[in-house]
Design a protein around this motif. Structure first.
Motif, mmCIF file in Angstrom:
data_model
loop_
_atom_site.group_PDB
_atom_site.id
_atom_site.type_symbol
_atom_site.label_atom_id
_atom_site.label_comp_id
_atom_site.label_asym_id
_atom_site.label_seq_id
_atom_site.Cartn_x
_atom_site.Cartn_y
_atom_site.Cartn_z
ATOM 1 N N PRO A 12 0.801 -1.236 0.000
ATOM 2 C CA PRO A 12 0.000 0.000 0.000
ATOM 3 C C PRO A 12 0.827 1.277 0.000
ATOM 4 C CG PRO A 12 -0.040 -1.053 2.161
ATOM 5 C CD PRO A 12 0.611 -2.025 1.237
ATOM 6 N N ARG A 13 0.432 2.223 -0.847
ATOM 7 C CA ARG A 13 1.110 3.507 -0.915
ATOM 8 C C ARG A 13 0.852 4.357 0.323
ATOM 9 N NH1 ARG A 13 3.545 5.254 -5.289
ATOM 10 N NH2 ARG A 13 3.325 7.405 -4.551
ATOM 11 N N THR A 14 -0.197 4.058 1.073
ATOM 12 C CA THR A 14 -0.510 4.863 2.256
ATOM 13 C C THR A 14 0.610 4.821 3.292
ATOM 14 O OG1 THR A 14 -1.856 2.965 2.935
ATOM 15 C CG2 THR A 14 -3.018 4.908 2.121
ATOM 16 N N LEU A 19 2.317 7.451 6.948
ATOM 17 C CA LEU A 19 3.316 7.169 7.983
ATOM 18 C C LEU A 19 4.573 8.033 7.812
ATOM 19 C CD1 LEU A 19 4.197 5.539 10.425
ATOM 20 C CD2 LEU A 19 5.089 3.795 8.865
ATOM 21 N N ILE A 20 5.094 8.122 6.589
ATOM 22 C CA ILE A 20 6.325 8.890 6.373
ATOM 23 C C ILE A 20 6.134 10.366 6.740
ATOM 24 C CG2 ILE A 20 7.935 9.728 4.618
ATOM 25 C CD1 ILE A 20 8.528 6.902 5.522
ATOM 26 N N ASP A 433 10.792 -3.881 -8.489
ATOM 27 C CA ASP A 433 10.696 -2.905 -7.407
ATOM 28 C C ASP A 433 9.353 -3.085 -6.724
ATOM 29 O OD1 ASP A 433 10.270 0.519 -6.879
ATOM 30 O OD2 ASP A 433 11.894 -0.678 -6.059
ATOM 31 N N PRO A 434 9.278 -3.144 -5.372
ATOM 32 C CA PRO A 434 8.006 -3.362 -4.694
ATOM 33 C C PRO A 434 6.971 -2.341 -5.129
ATOM 34 C CG PRO A 434 9.833 -3.400 -3.138
ATOM 35 C CD PRO A 434 10.379 -2.935 -4.440
ATOM 36 N N GLU A 435 5.772 -2.826 -5.476
ATOM 37 C CA GLU A 435 4.719 -1.919 -5.917
ATOM 38 C C GLU A 435 4.295 -1.047 -4.761
ATOM 39 O OE1 GLU A 435 1.564 -3.653 -8.173
ATOM 40 O OE2 GLU A 435 2.802 -5.309 -8.832
ATOM 41 N N GLY A 436 3.916 0.157 -5.075
ATOM 42 C CA GLY A 436 3.453 1.075 -4.043
ATOM 43 C C GLY A 436 4.550 1.939 -3.483
ATOM 44 N N SER A 437 5.818 1.734 -3.897
ATOM 45 C CA SER A 437 6.898 2.599 -3.404
ATOM 46 C C SER A 437 7.348 3.518 -4.513
ATOM 47 C CB SER A 437 8.078 1.751 -2.923
ATOM 48 O OG SER A 437 8.656 1.059 -3.981
ATOM 49 N N PRO A 438 7.760 4.733 -4.174
ATOM 50 C CA PRO A 438 8.225 5.650 -5.216
ATOM 51 C C PRO A 438 9.494 5.166 -5.866
ATOM 52 C CG PRO A 438 8.631 6.565 -3.036
ATOM 53 C CD PRO A 438 7.854 5.321 -2.829
ATOM 54 N N ALA A 439 9.635 5.322 -7.153
ATOM 55 C CA ALA A 439 10.813 4.853 -7.874
ATOM 56 C C ALA A 439 12.037 5.608 -7.442
ATOM 57 C CB ALA A 439 10.612 5.027 -9.355
#
Length: 439
Positions: A12-14, A19-20, A433-439
């Motif tokens: 999840p991108r959330t 959190l960040i 690259d794990p989906e949901g993380s910024p490149a």
């Protein structure tokens, strides 16, 4: 079935959008105090006369307190969770920060600075421990970089802000004003942060389960297969002592630079206003804000921690040594300081991700706590030593540059000792690259 044999599950991108930002602001309020004291301490002479050595001691007292609760906080977080421990720490450091505006003598100042450092110390290992529950290995340097990005950004924002406030208020009032935000934000942290993905109200139950499963699978594959590690075992890890040297060098040299940078600028530009001094003092952090994100992206993409560390410390050390040979003009010296400071800041995300790459989660937080503790020693040494040297050498910048360069040189040597972990599973999934993380 191993993690690398399974189809990638979207993460999840959330985690990145909720959190960040929460940990970003929390750490930013922690770092605000370091930036404002660099500008405020020279003004204390109006009410509390202090030599450079006394100023360095008062600055360094915070770092002595900073190192004492590193490991105890990690153990406390195992029992009560990082969320509660950080909450109480924020309340204490907010009270200590506001109280600094009320001090009447050096003894009171040193006492409050020590208390503030004591409360701020647990934050970094606890936040890294928390992030390790939400982000997989291929995201660790970037997640740490986005959270540590607040270090340069807070300097870019808070140095001019503090300078502007000083044009309208006394140093006492500015301490009081800038000590209030942590007291308010502590309650935002308490109600939004969550100790595990399964407890996060801003994640769906299925998303929390997915994150927990992916992280748990990686943890099980690490050396030892467990999350606990005795202190005696931890201290026998070669990585712990490499981290200790890296943090001693990085934070010690950086604090020596940051705390005295406004004074150096005022020496070079005696007619500058407090706002102008603050704006110029923010330049190294502005360069570092860009460098830390780009460096972390490269490090995660290439699964390489050693090279970015060598580059950061090497460039910083060389820049300061070159600076001793350049003319004592404002822009020549400011360029040197911007390059040196930005280069060291660039290593932050990579450095924070190193223990989690090879150690179980709590052991990694413990290793980071030990490293951060040595970083606090470096900060005390850097602040006190530069202050004493300015007293004995009539404010010589060249001597200060050489001392800081020597500390960063230790970091360069320690960086060469970083062992690149050879994870077969990571190598197989390198291209994904794990989906949901910024490149």
């Amino acid at each position: 079935m191993s993690l690398s044999d399974r189809a990638p599950v979207p993460l999840p991108r959330t985690r990145w959008t909720i959190l960040i930002p929460i940990v970003f602001v929390t750490y930013g309020l922690h770092y605000l105090d370091r930036t404002n004291t660099a500008l405020l301490f020279p003004r204390l002479d109006d009410d509390i006369p202090m030599s450079g050595t006394a100023t360095g001691l008062a600055q360094g007292a915070a770092f002595i307190g900073y190192m004492l609760l590193q490991l105890p906080a990690v153990w406390a977080a195992r029992r009560w969770g990082p969320r509660k421990v950080v909450f109480w720490c924020m309340l204490v450091w907010g009270l200590a920060a506001t109280g600094t505006g009320l001090v009447q003598n050096v003894a009171q100042l040193v006492t409050l600075r020590f208390l503030l450092g004591l409360a701020e110390g647990p934050l970094v290992p606890l936040v890294i421990l928390l992030l390790a529950r939400y982000f997989v290995s291929a995201e660790r340097a970037r997640s740490a970089a986005w959270f540590l990005l607040v270090v340069p950004i807070s300097a870019v924002v808070s140095a001019p802000l503090t300078g502007l406030l000083l044009e309208h208020f006394s140093w006492r009032t500015v301490f009081l004003i800038e000590g209030v935000p942590p007291l308010v934000w502590a309650f935002v942290w308490f109600f939004v942060a969550a100790d595990t993905p399964g407890q996060a109200r801003w994640l769906k139950a299925s998303e929390g389960a997915t994150v927990t499963e992916r992280v748990a699978a990686e943890e099980a594959a690490k050396a030892g297969g467990g999350d606990r590690m005795r202190l005696s075992t931890l201290l026998r890890q070669r990585l712990v002592w490499v981290l200790a040297a890296l943090y001693f060098a990085a934070t010690g040299g950086s604090v020596g630079l940051v705390l005295w940078l406004p004074t150096i600028i005022e020496d070079l530009a005696p007619g500058a206003t407090p706002f102008e001094v603050g704006a110029m003092a923010a330049l190294p952090s502005l360069l570092g804000a860009v460098a830390v994100v780009l460096t972390a992206r490269w490090s995660d993409r290439h699964d390489n921690r050693r090279t970015p560390m060598l580059m950061g410390f090497g460039v910083a050390t060389a820049a300061l040594l070159i600076g001793t040979r350049l003319p004592d003009t404002l822009w020549a010296q400011l360029t040197v300081l911007a390059v040196a400071g930005g280069a060291v800041i660039s290593t932050g995300g990579v450095l924070a991700s190193i223990p989690g790459a090879v150690l179980p989660r709590t052991a990694a937080a413990g290793a980071l706590a030990v490293g951060n503790g040595f970083g606090a020693i470096g900060q005390f040494v850097g602040a006190l030593l530069i202050g004493a040297l300015r007293d004995t050498t009539d404010g010589s910048r060249a001597v200060s540059y050489v001392v800081i360069a020597c500390m960063w040189g230790v970091g360069f040597v320690a960086s060469a000792l970083i062992a690149e972990p050879a994870h077969a599973a990571a190598a197989k999934s390198k291209a994904v690259d794990p989906e949901g993380s910024p490149a």
